[in-house]
Enzyme design. Sequence first.
Site, short mmCIF file in Angstrom:
data_model
loop_
_atom_site.label_atom_id
_atom_site.label_comp_id
_atom_site.label_asym_id
_atom_site.label_seq_id
_atom_site.Cartn_x
_atom_site.Cartn_y
_atom_site.Cartn_z
N GLU A 23 0.82 -1.21 0.00
CA GLU A 23 0.00 0.00 0.00
C GLU A 23 0.86 1.27 0.00
OE1 GLU A 23 -3.55 1.98 2.79
OE2 GLU A 23 -2.11 0.55 3.66
N LYS A 81 -10.46 2.72 -1.36
CA LYS A 81 -10.56 2.13 -0.03
C LYS A 81 -11.84 2.55 0.68
CE LYS A 81 -7.60 1.63 4.09
NZ LYS A 81 -6.23 1.96 4.57
N CYS A 102 -5.71 -2.59 2.98
CA CYS A 102 -5.33 -2.50 4.39
C CYS A 102 -6.50 -2.63 5.35
CB CYS A 102 -4.54 -1.22 4.63
SG CYS A 102 -3.50 -1.30 6.11
#
Length: 297
Positions: free
Chosen positions: A46, A119, A156
């Site tokens: 990431e 995200k 994540c």
Amino acid sequence: MEGNRVVVVSALQFACTDDVPTNLNTAERLVRDAHRKGANIILIQELFEGYYFCQAQREDFFQRAKPYKGHPTILRMQKLAKELGVVIPVSFFEEANNAHYNSIAIVDADGTDLGIYRKSHIPDGPGYQEKFYFNPGDTGFKVFETKFAKIGVAICWDQWFPEAARAMVLQGAEILLYPTAIGSEPQDTGLDSCDHWKRVMQGHAGANLVPLVASNRIGKEIIQTEHGNTEITFYGNSFIAGPTGEIVAAADDKEEAVVVAQFDLDKIKSKRYSWGIFRDRRPDLYKVLLTLDGSKP
């Protein structure tokens, strides 16, 4: 009848500097290494262009964001993917007019940009102050049909939510990929989430009967703030899990690594079908998942 649609996946792991060209050169070197080891789908960690800047709230760090279209890192990885014939998800800090996202572009093996995922779950705590920088993603969970497999890619903090993994597999994802930046907790030096982090994702692989790839960074990063320095030591442990949640390949917490594993997707598909977990689902009973507090929808 079972086939042998074999795919080789790879997770990269390295320490980032805060210099974009240096990190891009490292990423490219490791992508080439993974390709030499036979990898078809290669996951970079990431926000690999620089330090994990979300340790602190600094206005100047917004200058690190760039628009999706024409993004120089994506363009470079498109060229590399086409040259090597590999799939490369590319994590980046996206500027979209006045919005900002923690995004990833999926580059197919011919260099085609298949689109982005933004995200969805944005953390906010000591050392991981992402809500200062990122809007909540608006793409929803997506599946990308690449040359080698249908892949679901989340980022994540998304990896802690079983709903995200299930949503991607319901849409046909054959492999789940999670680029990550996680390590020590500045507010509690005794807290080590590494094993917990791995077990949660192993559960996603096992519960959905799909392979899973997680790529994390290593090294100590220090960010300067007006209140003093803050630091995180990232714990690496990038790994690849098989469809029962077993770890089939893994890195350690300190060394640069190229982790590789091979899967027969048709064989796994037959196992997934025969296990019955998607046959026996009861979506009519899951409406409570649409609530925050578990009350009757």
